[in-house]
Design a protein around this motif. Structure first.
Motif, PDB file in Angstrom:
ATOM      1  N   LEU A 151      53.609  33.947 -41.019  1.00 29.88           N
ATOM      2  CA  LEU A 151      52.175  33.724 -40.789  1.00 29.88           C
ATOM      3  C   LEU A 151      51.413  35.060 -40.870  1.00 29.88           C
ATOM      4  O   LEU A 151      51.955  36.067 -40.449  1.00 29.88           O
ATOM      5  N   ARG A 160      47.837  32.847 -37.142  1.00 32.11           N
ATOM      6  CA  ARG A 160      48.962  33.226 -36.279  1.00 32.11           C
ATOM      7  C   ARG A 160      48.814  32.583 -34.911  1.00 32.11           C
ATOM      8  O   ARG A 160      48.615  33.255 -33.895  1.00 32.11           O
ATOM      9  N   LEU A 162      49.529  28.348 -32.787  1.00 31.23           N
ATOM     10  CA  LEU A 162      50.333  27.126 -32.872  1.00 31.23           C
ATOM     11  C   LEU A 162      49.779  26.137 -33.898  1.00 31.23           C
ATOM     12  O   LEU A 162      50.537  25.357 -34.482  1.00 31.23           O
ATOM     13  N   VAL A 165      51.403  27.253 -36.958  1.00 32.46           N
ATOM     14  CA  VAL A 165      52.811  26.837 -36.926  1.00 32.46           C
ATOM     15  C   VAL A 165      52.917  25.376 -37.373  1.00 32.46           C
ATOM     16  O   VAL A 165      53.749  25.011 -38.212  1.00 32.46           O
ATOM     17  N   ARG A 166      52.011  24.545 -36.833  1.00 28.99           N
ATOM     18  CA  ARG A 166      52.033  23.121 -37.172  1.00 28.99           C
ATOM     19  C   ARG A 166      51.827  22.909 -38.671  1.00 28.99           C
ATOM     20  O   ARG A 166      52.529  22.114 -39.300  1.00 28.99           O
ATOM     21  N   CYS A 168      52.565  24.851 -41.130  1.00 27.67           N
ATOM     22  CA  CYS A 168      53.792  25.230 -41.855  1.00 27.67           C
ATOM     23  C   CYS A 168      54.835  24.117 -41.766  1.00 27.67           C
ATOM     24  O   CYS A 168      55.482  23.774 -42.764  1.00 27.67           O
ATOM     25  N   VAL A 190      60.533  29.417 -34.027  1.00 26.96           N
ATOM     26  CA  VAL A 190      59.251  30.129 -34.105  1.00 26.96           C
ATOM     27  C   VAL A 190      59.451  31.522 -33.520  1.00 26.96           C
ATOM     28  O   VAL A 190      59.981  31.650 -32.409  1.00 26.96           O
ATOM     29  N   SER A 197      65.303  33.803 -36.136  1.00 26.38           N
ATOM     30  CA  SER A 197      64.416  32.655 -36.278  1.00 26.38           C
ATOM     31  C   SER A 197      65.153  31.480 -36.929  1.00 26.38           C
ATOM     32  O   SER A 197      65.064  30.327 -36.479  1.00 26.38           O
ATOM     33  N   ILE A 250      61.568  21.987 -31.769  1.00 23.82           N
ATOM     34  CA  ILE A 250      61.044  23.351 -31.904  1.00 23.82           C
ATOM     35  C   ILE A 250      61.574  24.255 -30.791  1.00 23.82           C
ATOM     36  O   ILE A 250      61.510  23.915 -29.609  1.00 23.82           O
ATOM     37  N   VAL A 252      61.785  28.607 -29.549  1.00 27.04           N
ATOM     38  CA  VAL A 252      60.999  29.839 -29.675  1.00 27.04           C
ATOM     39  C   VAL A 252      61.882  31.059 -29.409  1.00 27.04           C
ATOM     40  O   VAL A 252      62.738  31.038 -28.518  1.00 27.04           O
ATOM     41  N   TYR A 260      55.494  37.106 -37.531  1.00 26.34           N
ATOM     42  CA  TYR A 260      55.325  35.781 -36.925  1.00 26.34           C
ATOM     43  C   TYR A 260      55.964  34.771 -37.869  1.00 26.34           C
ATOM     44  O   TYR A 260      55.312  34.274 -38.775  1.00 26.34           O
ATOM     45  N   VAL A 262      57.993  31.277 -38.988  1.00 25.95           N
ATOM     46  CA  VAL A 262      58.249  29.870 -38.689  1.00 25.95           C
ATOM     47  C   VAL A 262      59.390  29.457 -39.623  1.00 25.95           C
ATOM     48  O   VAL A 262      59.209  29.446 -40.842  1.00 25.95           O
TER      49      VAL A 262
END
Lengths: 287, 190
Positions: A151, A160, A162, A165-166, A168, A190, A197, A250, A252, A260, A262
């Motif tokens: 990101l 950068r 959530l 993230v969603r 992606c 994440v 990761s 998910i 972390v 960042y 994903v």
């Protein structure tokens, strides 16, 4: 140790876990009668039953053998590794595994599923007296559509946070279409560096489909991603339909300020994972 | 369900349409990455009579030996798109009428289906145990020593092998239409 590990491989390859089986059944009932999607789900359910009955592989691509080992402190990593290698060779001879390890330079198949970094082990010590081995067999079709984002991603308007993230996660399912053998399961890592990761993403695939993330923020994000993916209409095998994914899980890992990531580990519907617990008295269970 | 006997004629292949559910019976030949590279680069003469009118199956099976005979125990399709660089030429050079695999293929293959009269037949990915039961006999195997079990050319006989036509000789592709719909649905949520 080796007979228990061999049974772990047999069960993992031929007997799909109950939570996955139940989710496939629900997906079958959701698809429209007479549709290619429903036909695909019917074939999938029949296949699961045949493999279980005959102790033959659910899928011919028995994949990469990934072991997460949790061992008591007095057990050497070398001994566990040797037992896993022995069990893998025997499982290949018995047809529970396809010879699946290839030298990238010569193109030669080693013939017994043993080679450099194969079978693959993640080794951890724990305080318990028993040995716990989680085995995942992950085929190449779904591994090839697994992917990693850094990101921000401009083409997805993904920042950068959530929401980024969603975007992606949903995009990865769109990019995969039916090629990863949908309906799939998305393990997501994440943060972290590129490697940690991805490891987290694969680790998430060990979670049961019906569990709920202990972190309420991530639990909500998982539900939102699953809804988003299933609204894409890709459906089983990419034939078009209601169920594109069975679950999104998910996890972390802390990151450094500049990175960042994903990471998405796409698992096919044939989600082959089992856990062996081997006790000091030699008795064992595979669940 | 439409029953198709392999080998099939050009007219039969051209008569199939996207969305048709088909049961295949007769001879198929497995070929994957190493096989397609060989077919294009070395053009082995012995393959043409085996493949003519028949179907190529993108599959790397699990094979057991029972009383000296090869038996398929797990034999689902593998991802077809890896053969995209070769498939169009292979269809033309060897007179192939069906390509069986999963995930669909690209523009070059779709063009070759139109030019030569052939179809792409989607099998159910991962349904290896069920599809192995549709393989009634292994007739022969080529390049087993050189390529290994998954990549060898296995000549097999199948019965009522279930597939769906997802790309046909009119240029229709289910993969293209599902992708376009999915793209639109994705844009709405970004």
């Amino acid at each position: 140790m080796q007979p228990a590990l061999l049974e772990l491989i047999r069960r993992t390859s031929s007997d799909l876990p109950g939570d996955v089986d139940a989710a496939l059944g629900r997906a079958f009932r959701r698809e429209a009668p007479g549709s290619a999607a429903r036909g695909a789900m019917r074939t999938i359910l029949q296949n699961v039953a045949i493999a279980r009955e005959n102790s033959t592989p659910v899928c011919q691509d028995t994949g990469t053998n990934l072991h997460f080992v949790h061992a008591p402190v007095d057990l050497s990593e070398g001994a566990v590794h040797q037992a896993i290698v022995g069990a893998t060779r025997k499982a290949t001879r018995l047809g529970y595994l396809r010879p699946n390890v290839v030298d990238p330079v010569t193109g030669k198949n080693t013939g017994d599923n043993v080679g450099r970094s194969n079978p693959l082990l993640h080794y951890h010590q724990h305080k318990a007296k028993s040995l716990r081995v989680e085995l995942m067999l992950k085929g190449g079709g779904c591994e090839n559509v697994s992917t990693q984002y850094a990101l921000p991603v401009n083409r997805l308007f993904a920042g950068r946070d959530l929401a980024g993230v969603r975007s992606c996660i949903v995009d990865s399912a769109h990019q995969a279409q039916g090629k990863g053998c949908s309906p799939g399961i998305l393990g997501v890592g994440v943060g972290g560096d590129r490697m940690s990761s991805y490891v987290e993403a694969k680790h998430q695939l060990l979670r049961l489909l019906d569990d709920v993330n202990a972190d309420p923020v991530l639990a909500k994000l998982e539900r939102s991603c699953l809804r988003g993916i299933n609204s894409l209409g890709i459906g089983p095998m990419g034939f078009g339909g209601k169920t594109t994914a069975l679950g999104v899980k998910i996890g972390v890992v802390d990151r450094i300020p500049a990175s960042y990531y994903v990471s998405i580990a796409y698992m096919c519907w044939a989600c082959r994972r089992r856990t062996l617990v081997l006790r000091p008295n030699g008795s064992f269970t595979v669940e | 369900m439409i029953d198709i006997k392999l080998p099939m004629s050009e007219a039969e292949a051209r008569g199939l349409r996207m969305g048709d559910e088909v049961g295949l019976s007769g001879r198929m030949v497995t070929a994957r990455d190493a096989g397609h590279k060989l077919m294009v680069e070395k053009k082995p003469k012995w393959l043409r009579p085996i493949l003519e009118g028949s179907a190529i199956y993108h599959c790397g099976p699990v094979v057991a030996q029972v009383r000296g005979e090869y038996v398929f125990t797990a034999a689902g399709p593998t991802t077809s798109i890896r053969e995209e660089p070769y498939q169009g030429q292979v269809i033309g050079d060897y007179g192939v009428r069906g390509v069986v695999g999963k995930g669909g293929m690209g523009k070059k293959t779709l063009q070759a289906l139109q030019d030569h009269g052939a179809v792409y037949l989607h099998a159910i990915g991962g349904a290896a145990a069920l599809l192995a039961q549709c393989v009634t006999r292994v007739e022969s195997v080529y390049m087993l020593e050189e390529f290994g079990v998954p990549e060898a050319f296995w000549v097999i006989r199948v019965k009522d092998f279930p597939v769906v036509v997802t790309m046909d000789s009119t240029g229709a592709s289910l993969h293209d239409s599902v992708l376009a719909r999915s793209e639109e649905a994705l844009r709405k949520q970004l």
